[in-house]
Design a protein around this motif. Structure first.
Motif, PDB file in Angstrom:
ATOM      1  N   CYS A 191       6.674 -35.071   2.746  1.00  0.00           N
ATOM      2  CA  CYS A 191       8.111 -35.312   2.948  1.00  0.00           C
ATOM      3  C   CYS A 191       8.950 -35.096   1.683  1.00  0.00           C
ATOM      4  O   CYS A 191      10.053 -34.550   1.752  1.00  0.00           O
ATOM      5  CB  CYS A 191       8.323 -36.728   3.483  1.00  0.00           C
ATOM      6  N   TYR A 192       8.447 -35.530   0.533  1.00  0.00           N
ATOM      7  CA  TYR A 192       9.209 -35.327  -0.708  1.00  0.00           C
ATOM      8  C   TYR A 192       9.356 -33.827  -0.968  1.00  0.00           C
ATOM      9  O   TYR A 192      10.439 -33.335  -1.326  1.00  0.00           O
ATOM     10  CB  TYR A 192       8.477 -36.029  -1.854  1.00  0.00           C
ATOM     11  N   ALA A 193       8.284 -33.091  -0.769  1.00  0.00           N
ATOM     12  CA  ALA A 193       8.313 -31.638  -0.980  1.00  0.00           C
ATOM     13  C   ALA A 193       9.340 -30.988  -0.055  1.00  0.00           C
ATOM     14  O   ALA A 193      10.068 -30.076  -0.443  1.00  0.00           O
ATOM     15  CB  ALA A 193       6.926 -31.050  -0.740  1.00  0.00           C
ATOM     16  N   GLN A 194       9.393 -31.467   1.181  1.00  0.00           N
ATOM     17  CA  GLN A 194      10.325 -30.901   2.146  1.00  0.00           C
ATOM     18  C   GLN A 194      11.780 -31.215   1.780  1.00  0.00           C
ATOM     19  O   GLN A 194      12.668 -30.371   1.897  1.00  0.00           O
ATOM     20  CB  GLN A 194      10.009 -31.448   3.545  1.00  0.00           C
ATOM     21  N   LEU A 195      12.001 -32.456   1.309  1.00  0.00           N
ATOM     22  CA  LEU A 195      13.386 -32.900   1.084  1.00  0.00           C
ATOM     23  C   LEU A 195      13.951 -32.438  -0.253  1.00  0.00           C
ATOM     24  O   LEU A 195      15.130 -32.104  -0.339  1.00  0.00           O
ATOM     25  CB  LEU A 195      13.459 -34.432   1.146  1.00  0.00           C
ATOM     26  N   LYS A 196      13.111 -32.467  -1.289  1.00  0.00           N
ATOM     27  CA  LYS A 196      13.629 -32.122  -2.625  1.00  0.00           C
ATOM     28  C   LYS A 196      12.665 -31.177  -3.332  1.00  0.00           C
ATOM     29  O   LYS A 196      12.073 -31.528  -4.369  1.00  0.00           O
ATOM     30  CB  LYS A 196      13.802 -33.395  -3.459  1.00  0.00           C
ATOM     31  N   LYS A 226       6.278 -21.993  -6.882  1.00  0.00           N
ATOM     32  CA  LYS A 226       6.894 -21.301  -5.748  1.00  0.00           C
ATOM     33  C   LYS A 226       7.153 -22.324  -4.649  1.00  0.00           C
ATOM     34  O   LYS A 226       6.338 -23.201  -4.406  1.00  0.00           O
ATOM     35  CB  LYS A 226       5.928 -20.247  -5.214  1.00  0.00           C
ATOM     36  N   ILE A 227       8.275 -22.152  -3.983  1.00  0.00           N
ATOM     37  CA  ILE A 227       8.651 -23.080  -2.917  1.00  0.00           C
ATOM     38  C   ILE A 227       8.547 -22.354  -1.581  1.00  0.00           C
ATOM     39  O   ILE A 227       9.031 -21.230  -1.445  1.00  0.00           O
ATOM     40  CB  ILE A 227      10.096 -23.570  -3.134  1.00  0.00           C
ATOM     41  N   PHE A 228       7.917 -23.016  -0.606  1.00  0.00           N
ATOM     42  CA  PHE A 228       7.741 -22.380   0.699  1.00  0.00           C
ATOM     43  C   PHE A 228       8.243 -23.284   1.823  1.00  0.00           C
ATOM     44  O   PHE A 228       7.871 -24.450   1.899  1.00  0.00           O
ATOM     45  CB  PHE A 228       6.261 -22.079   0.944  1.00  0.00           C
ATOM     46  N   SER A 229       9.001 -22.734   2.701  1.00  0.00           N
ATOM     47  CA  SER A 229       9.376 -23.379   3.977  1.00  0.00           C
ATOM     48  C   SER A 229       9.928 -24.787   3.823  1.00  0.00           C
ATOM     49  O   SER A 229       9.493 -25.708   4.487  1.00  0.00           O
ATOM     50  CB  SER A 229       8.174 -23.434   4.919  1.00  0.00           C
ATOM     51  N   CYS A 230      10.883 -24.956   2.929  1.00  0.00           N
ATOM     52  CA  CYS A 230      11.433 -26.300   2.743  1.00  0.00           C
ATOM     53  C   CYS A 230      12.879 -26.405   3.242  1.00  0.00           C
ATOM     54  O   CYS A 230      13.592 -27.323   2.864  1.00  0.00           O
ATOM     55  CB  CYS A 230      11.369 -26.704   1.281  1.00  0.00           C
ATOM     56  N   GLU A 231      13.320 -25.470   4.089  1.00  0.00           N
ATOM     57  CA  GLU A 231      14.703 -25.515   4.556  1.00  0.00           C
ATOM     58  C   GLU A 231      14.904 -26.782   5.377  1.00  0.00           C
ATOM     59  O   GLU A 231      14.230 -26.996   6.380  1.00  0.00           O
ATOM     60  CB  GLU A 231      15.045 -24.293   5.422  1.00  0.00           C
ATOM     61  N   ILE A 232      15.852 -27.592   4.950  1.00  0.00           N
ATOM     62  CA  ILE A 232      16.075 -28.880   5.627  1.00  0.00           C
ATOM     63  C   ILE A 232      16.433 -28.667   7.092  1.00  0.00           C
ATOM     64  O   ILE A 232      17.191 -27.767   7.439  1.00  0.00           O
ATOM     65  CB  ILE A 232      17.154 -29.681   4.871  1.00  0.00           C
ATOM     66  N   ASN A 233      15.866 -29.491   7.953  1.00  0.00           N
ATOM     67  CA  ASN A 233      16.120 -29.485   9.402  1.00  0.00           C
ATOM     68  C   ASN A 233      15.543 -28.285  10.134  1.00  0.00           C
ATOM     69  O   ASN A 233      15.783 -28.108  11.318  1.00  0.00           O
ATOM     70  CB  ASN A 233      17.623 -29.567   9.718  1.00  0.00           C
ATOM     71  N   GLU A 234      14.788 -27.468   9.441  1.00  0.00           N
ATOM     72  CA  GLU A 234      14.249 -26.285  10.104  1.00  0.00           C
ATOM     73  C   GLU A 234      12.797 -26.463  10.538  1.00  0.00           C
ATOM     74  O   GLU A 234      12.210 -25.553  11.088  1.00  0.00           O
ATOM     75  CB  GLU A 234      14.349 -25.068   9.161  1.00  0.00           C
ATOM     76  N   THR A 235      12.242 -27.653  10.286  1.00  0.00           N
ATOM     77  CA  THR A 235      10.829 -27.848  10.595  1.00  0.00           C
ATOM     78  C   THR A 235      10.601 -27.835  12.102  1.00  0.00           C
ATOM     79  O   THR A 235      11.098 -28.696  12.808  1.00  0.00           O
ATOM     80  CB  THR A 235      10.348 -29.189  10.013  1.00  0.00           C
ATOM     81  N   LYS A 236       9.842 -26.853  12.563  1.00  0.00           N
ATOM     82  CA  LYS A 236       9.659 -26.727  14.011  1.00  0.00           C
ATOM     83  C   LYS A 236       8.191 -26.689  14.426  1.00  0.00           C
ATOM     84  O   LYS A 236       7.861 -26.996  15.555  1.00  0.00           O
ATOM     85  CB  LYS A 236      10.319 -25.420  14.488  1.00  0.00           C
ATOM     86  N   SER A 237       7.338 -26.290  13.509  1.00  0.00           N
ATOM     87  CA  SER A 237       5.944 -26.122  13.908  1.00  0.00           C
ATOM     88  C   SER A 237       5.278 -27.489  14.083  1.00  0.00           C
ATOM     89  O   SER A 237       5.793 -28.506  13.627  1.00  0.00           O
ATOM     90  CB  SER A 237       5.191 -25.327  12.836  1.00  0.00           C
ATOM     91  N   PHE A 238       4.124 -27.492  14.762  1.00  0.00           N
ATOM     92  CA  PHE A 238       3.370 -28.738  14.916  1.00  0.00           C
ATOM     93  C   PHE A 238       2.025 -28.547  14.238  1.00  0.00           C
ATOM     94  O   PHE A 238       1.219 -27.717  14.662  1.00  0.00           O
ATOM     95  CB  PHE A 238       3.181 -29.073  16.402  1.00  0.00           C
ATOM     96  N   PHE A 239       1.813 -29.286  13.180  1.00  0.00           N
ATOM     97  CA  PHE A 239       0.554 -29.202  12.458  1.00  0.00           C
ATOM     98  C   PHE A 239      -0.401 -30.211  13.102  1.00  0.00           C
ATOM     99  O   PHE A 239      -0.251 -31.413  12.938  1.00  0.00           O
ATOM    100  CB  PHE A 239       0.802 -29.518  10.984  1.00  0.00           C
ATOM    101  N   LYS A 240      -1.340 -29.699  13.884  1.00  0.00           N
ATOM    102  CA  LYS A 240      -2.277 -30.586  14.573  1.00  0.00           C
ATOM    103  C   LYS A 240      -3.148 -31.297  13.541  1.00  0.00           C
ATOM    104  O   LYS A 240      -3.642 -30.641  12.610  1.00  0.00           O
ATOM    105  CB  LYS A 240      -3.205 -29.772  15.479  1.00  0.00           C
ATOM    106  N   ALA A 241      -3.364 -32.591  13.729  1.00  0.00           N
ATOM    107  CA  ALA A 241      -4.122 -33.290  12.690  1.00  0.00           C
ATOM    108  C   ALA A 241      -4.851 -34.521  13.222  1.00  0.00           C
ATOM    109  O   ALA A 241      -4.348 -35.204  14.109  1.00  0.00           O
ATOM    110  CB  ALA A 241      -3.184 -33.720  11.559  1.00  0.00           C
ATOM    111  N   PHE A 242      -6.020 -34.735  12.671  1.00  0.00           N
ATOM    112  CA  PHE A 242      -6.696 -36.032  12.839  1.00  0.00           C
ATOM    113  C   PHE A 242      -7.561 -36.275  11.623  1.00  0.00           C
ATOM    114  O   PHE A 242      -7.999 -35.334  10.959  1.00  0.00           O
ATOM    115  CB  PHE A 242      -7.523 -36.087  14.131  1.00  0.00           C
ATOM    116  N   SER A 243      -7.774 -37.544  11.320  1.00  0.00           N
ATOM    117  CA  SER A 243      -8.591 -37.865  10.151  1.00  0.00           C
ATOM    118  C   SER A 243      -9.986 -38.264  10.613  1.00  0.00           C
ATOM    119  O   SER A 243     -10.147 -38.842  11.691  1.00  0.00           O
ATOM    120  CB  SER A 243      -7.971 -39.038   9.387  1.00  0.00           C
ATOM    121  N   ILE A 244     -10.951 -37.897   9.797  1.00  0.00           N
ATOM    122  CA  ILE A 244     -12.295 -38.434  10.013  1.00  0.00           C
ATOM    123  C   ILE A 244     -12.766 -38.931   8.662  1.00  0.00           C
ATOM    124  O   ILE A 244     -12.914 -38.159   7.733  1.00  0.00           O
ATOM    125  CB  ILE A 244     -13.261 -37.378  10.582  1.00  0.00           C
TER     126      ILE A 244
END
Ligand code: SF4
Length: 445
Positions: free
Chosen positions: A93-98, A134-152
């Motif tokens: 989230c920090y990377a995305q916001l700032k 390098k900064i990648f894909s941090c445009e605010i409010n543009e997050t659309k993908s779903f990163f599937k995740a589970f922890s083991i």
């Protein structure tokens, strides 16, 4: 030193490269880090603890408070000092916001926004030496993908991400900006992931999201149907629902938990304030009357349920009287635990420009009062369960000569260590409370 590491990198390039992960913040971040790690481990990396020298470090950041931001910056600087030649990735989230703030830290190589998370492995793998950030894909409010995740992790419990993002607009919250709109994958896909978790030997799943109860927006499904389908996944014996908004915790969901053989009587509900004036300013979607009804319904159907409540102290304009209303309300609804957050100003939120900010000293004092209340409520909850028989899933860790696990209603129970009980669900009678605050138990065989 520099030569040593470059040579070491070259050698390791042909063998396994070392990678370390650090996660700050919520359960969603933990599940995402775990998934990221699996991708690296499947592809010739070995995982080492962050305190060791690695070739790559991935820091999954949190930005829920100003303090969280500070911790992320401190952690990144510490890692860079420890391993100046490693590739350093900041995501979360920090990377995305700032992103610029993190990219400006000398030694950070990649700042990956939310939409980039799924590609971190490919990007890291394509570079072998340090470069300007390098900064990648941090445009605010543009997050659309779903990163599937589970922890083991230790093979006892797993966090399964079912939903991401939030469409609510709570006045103090920055998460919708960091995580984007509410979205989910289908019930079928989630059940498939639960089956993979079951195959790994894990017995308990914690269903996780940003606004978990809002599940279904993308697929036209609903949260209750998700629970019903998950109940049929073979091999998983227990589920807990992580934090769920009170307005989305319906009678039907509570009724379902009551009759379910797998969903445990554990409710984590954000209240945030017990004062209606403050709730309205926060733009929350309920008032105290509604919240009281939810809690009463839970206790009416499931008297031994564990209820954990989030509460923010020192919201702008919160007077002593407002705080006392919160304190009294919490005493009245009698939860088992409080998660206490001093209000923290976040950029670009409605409250960041509000007048009537509360001094830190007052926030600390109010948080302290709630902490004391929490200790009382928590011990009372444990005492109410004294001499009851519960089912405990024992975990992998050993504390001295004791092992611990959690009951259905989230009582942490310790018994003398027996290796063969790790990952097993056992009947235990609660017999007392240890000095460390854990319940003590006697196995019932
Ligand atoms: S429900 Fe409110 S506090 Fe929770 S993530 Fe959404 S906006 Fe933030």
């Amino acid at each position: 030193m520099l030569v040593f590491f470059i040579i070491q990198n070259q050698v390791i390039m042909n063998e396994k490269r070392k990678i370390a992960f650090c996660t700050l913040g919520c359960k969603l971040n933990f599940s995402e880090t775990s998934t990221l790690a699996r991708k690296f481990l499947e592809n010739d990396f070995i995982r080492v603890p962050a305190c060791q020298i690695a070739d790559v470090y991935v820091v999954n950041t949190c930005s829920v408070t100003e303090n969280a931001d500070k911790k992320c910056r401190q952690l990144l600087r510490k890692i860079i000092k420890q391993a100046p030649n490693a590739i350093i990735v900041a995501t979360g989230c920090y990377a995305q916001l700032k992103p610029e703030e993190l990219a400006a830290i000398e030694g950070v190589d990649i700042v990956a926004g939310a939409d980039m998370k799924g590609n971190i492995f490919e990007y890291v793998n394509s570079i072998s030496e340090k470069r300007k950030a390098k900064i990648f894909s941090c445009e605010i409010n543009e997050t659309k993908s779903f990163f599937k995740a589970f922890s083991i992790g230790d093979r006892t419990r797993s966090f399964l991400k079912v939903q991401d993002g939030c469409d609510y607009n709570c006045a103090y919250c920055t998460i919708p900006m960091a995580r984007g709109k509410s979205r989910n994958i289908s019930i079928e896909e989630i059940c498939n992931e639960a089956e993979i978790i079951a195959d790994s030997g894990v017995k308990e799943i914690i269903i996780t999201g940003i606004n978990t109860g809002d599940f279904g927006k993308t697929t036209g499904e609903n949260f209750l149907d998700l629970l019903k389908n998950l109940e049929n996944v073979e091999g998983i014996e227990r589920y807990r629902i992580s934090s769920i908004e009170p307005n989305l915790l319906t009678d039907e969901i509570i009724d379902f938990v009551r009759v379910s053989s797998k969903f445990l009587p554990h409710f984590h509900i954000p209240l945030q304030s017990g004062c209606d004036k403050i709730l309205a300013l926060m733009r929350r979607r309920y008032n105290t009357k509604f919240f009281r009804q939810r809690i009463n319904h839970i206790f009416k159907l499931i008297p031994d349920a564990f209820t954990g409540i989030d509460v923010i102290v020192g919201f702008p304009t919160e007077t002593d009287e407002d705080f006392n209303a919160t304190y009294n309300f919490l005493q009245e609804i009698n939860p088992a635990f409080l998660h206490i957050f001093p209000y923290s100003d976040r950029a670009n939120t409605v409250t960041s420009t509000m007048k009537g900010k509360i001094a830190n000293s007052i926030k600390t004092e109010r948080a302290g009062k709630l902490k004391t209340l929490c200790q009382t409520l928590h011990s009372e909850f444990y005492r109410r369960n004294m001499l009851k028989t519960v089912n405990v899933l024992f975990e992998n860790s050993v504390h001295g000569d004791m092992m611990c696990g959690f009951s259905e209603n989230y009582i942490k129970v310790e018994i003398p260590y027996q290796k063969e009980l790790t990952g097993k669900i056992m009947k235990v009678e609660i017999t007392g409370i240890a000095e460390n605050g854990n319940a003590t138990g006697k196995l019932i065989i």
